[in-house]
Design an enzyme around this catalytic site. Structure first.
Site, PDB file in Angstrom:
ATOM      1  N   LEU A 217     -10.845   3.072  -9.263  1.00  0.00           N
ATOM      2  CA  LEU A 217      -9.677   3.685 -10.154  1.00  0.00           C
ATOM      3  C   LEU A 217      -9.059   5.473  -9.125  1.00  0.00           C
ATOM      4  CD1 LEU A 217     -12.837   3.227 -12.338  1.00  0.00           C
ATOM      5  CD2 LEU A 217     -10.819   2.718 -12.552  1.00  0.00           C
ATOM      6  N   ASP A 248      -7.312  -1.352   0.075  1.00  0.00           N
ATOM      7  CA  ASP A 248      -7.214  -2.789   1.463  1.00  0.00           C
ATOM      8  C   ASP A 248      -9.201  -1.809   1.952  1.00  0.00           C
ATOM      9  OD1 ASP A 248      -5.162  -3.558   0.102  1.00  0.00           O
ATOM     10  OD2 ASP A 248      -4.272  -2.170   2.248  1.00  0.00           O
ATOM     11  N   GLY A 283      -1.163   6.847   7.060  1.00  0.00           N
ATOM     12  CA  GLY A 283      -0.321   5.326   7.833  1.00  0.00           C
ATOM     13  C   GLY A 283      -1.356   4.396   6.605  1.00  0.00           C
TER      14      GLY A 283
HETATM   15  O1  RIB Z   1      -1.852  -2.144   0.580  1.00  0.00           O
HETATM   16  C1  RIB Z   1      -1.477  -0.728   1.661  1.00  0.00           C
HETATM   17  C2  RIB Z   1      -0.168  -2.271   2.068  1.00  0.00           C
HETATM   18  O2  RIB Z   1       0.407  -2.954   1.481  1.00  0.00           O
HETATM   19  C3  RIB Z   1       0.950  -1.660   3.369  1.00  0.00           C
HETATM   20  O3  RIB Z   1      -0.136  -1.519   4.327  1.00  0.00           O
HETATM   21  C4  RIB Z   1       1.844  -2.324   3.338  1.00  0.00           C
HETATM   22  O4  RIB Z   1       1.757  -3.619   4.938  1.00  0.00           O
HETATM   23  C5  RIB Z   1       1.737  -3.396   2.455  1.00  0.00           C
HETATM   24  O5  RIB Z   1       1.804  -4.842   2.156  1.00  0.00           O
END
Ligand code: RIB
Length: 305
Positions: A217, A248, A283
């Site tokens: 969230l 991620d 990044g």
């Molecule tokens: O979730 C982020 C990612 O989404 C980035 O690194 C980019 O490659 C996209 O796939």
């Protein structure tokens, strides 16, 4: 071991004051080429959190491949199941505005050629966690999930970016990961009413699917529902520089702590802290924290964060 079946990209990143409207050209910073891809990001985040990780993905026969794999290689992610397929590596064209929010256009390249049979290069068992996202062909991800499940592995399915995954396919997952927008999209797709907030939508999804559903969230942390239980964890109070890869990071770090045998709540606490730290640098992959940094930030009193 954690096995990630998913995308490997090179991210072409440019900072700008604001995102362009359709037809508008805006000035940007010098561009940077940064390793990314939701699959590779999750693999690296789990590895930096101390897990043994293997990546099943595809890169192209181009100069971008080595750059895309640089962080995974130096972190010691097992790349023995990685394949080289087709002319180009996946590329994400990313703009980041002054608030740290991004837009992403994805050219899939070799990711579109990843096949579920590529997973067979690794032998999976009940001690493994398999993480999947939505940046490689959906049919291949679902077939890979089926094979992993048949081998007894736990499945974590990240519905990012959102794709309309069917109910039967979602049932293969032990944990379904979404952000707030993806949670609402998934609820709508399943014919459910999205709740007034992420927590309510997650509860609806978990009850309907009979699975643990976790939503990140943003500044409000993360919430999980499943098995009649709700868990909410906070984010760190940070000034975001770039939110790319924060979701991620959450997924990879969550998997790492579950793999270590921690409870879902503890794993979520560390994952939310790691996701926050990942927003404090530019990044995706260069911003992912190491285990010590995650645990140190998690233990720090809130006023010192
Ligand atoms: O979730 C982020 C990612 O989404 C980035 O690194 C980019 O490659 C996209 O796939």
């Amino acid at each position: 071991m954690i096995v990630v079946f998913g995308s490997v990209n090179i991210d072409l990143v440019c900072r700008t004051d604001h995102h362009p409207r359709p037809g508008e050209t805006v000035p940007g910073s010098d561009y940077q080429l940064i390793p990314g891809g939701k699959g590779a990001n999750q693999a690296l985040a789990a590895r930096r959190a101390g897990a043994s990780v293997a990546m099943v993905g595809a890169v192209g026969d181009d100069d971008m491949a080595a750059a895309a794999l640089a962080e995974l290689t130096s972190a010691g992610v097992d790349l023995s199941a990685l394949v080289r397929r087709g002319p180009t590596t996946g590329m994400a064209i990313i703009t980041v505005d002054r608030h740290g929010e991004n837009t992403i256009v994805l050219s899939p390249g070799a990711n579109a050629r990843l096949a579920h049979t590529d997973l067979a290069a690794l032998s999976l068992g009940a001690n493994d966690i398999v993480l999947l996202q939505m940046e490689v062909p959906l049919a291949e991800s679902l077939a890979a999930a089926q094979a992993a499940r048949a081998a007894g592995a736990r499945i974590m399915l990240s519905i990012a970016p959102f794709l309309p995954v069917e109910r039967e396919a979602l049932a293969m997952a032990d944990i379904i990961l979404v952000n707030e927008t993806e949670a609402a999209d998934l609820a709508r797709h399943l014919g459910l009413a999205a709740g007034p907030d992420g927590a309510a939508t997650v509860a609806t999804l978990a009850a309907s699917l009979g699975r643990t559903v976790i939503a990140t969230l943003g500044a409000d942390g993360a919430v999980a529902a499943g098995g009649g239980e709700t868990i909410a964890v906070p984010s760190l109070p940070i000034e975001p520089v770039d939110t790319t890869g924060a979701g991620d990071t959450f997924a990879g770090v969550l998997a790492a702590y579950l793999d270590r045998g921690e409870s879902l709540e503890t794993a979520m606490l560390y994952a939310a802290v790691a996701g926050s730290l990942a927003c404090t640098k530019m990044g995706a992959q260069p911003s992912f924290p190491q285990k010590d940094a995650i645990e140190e930030a998690a233990d720090r009193p809130p006023s010192a964060a």
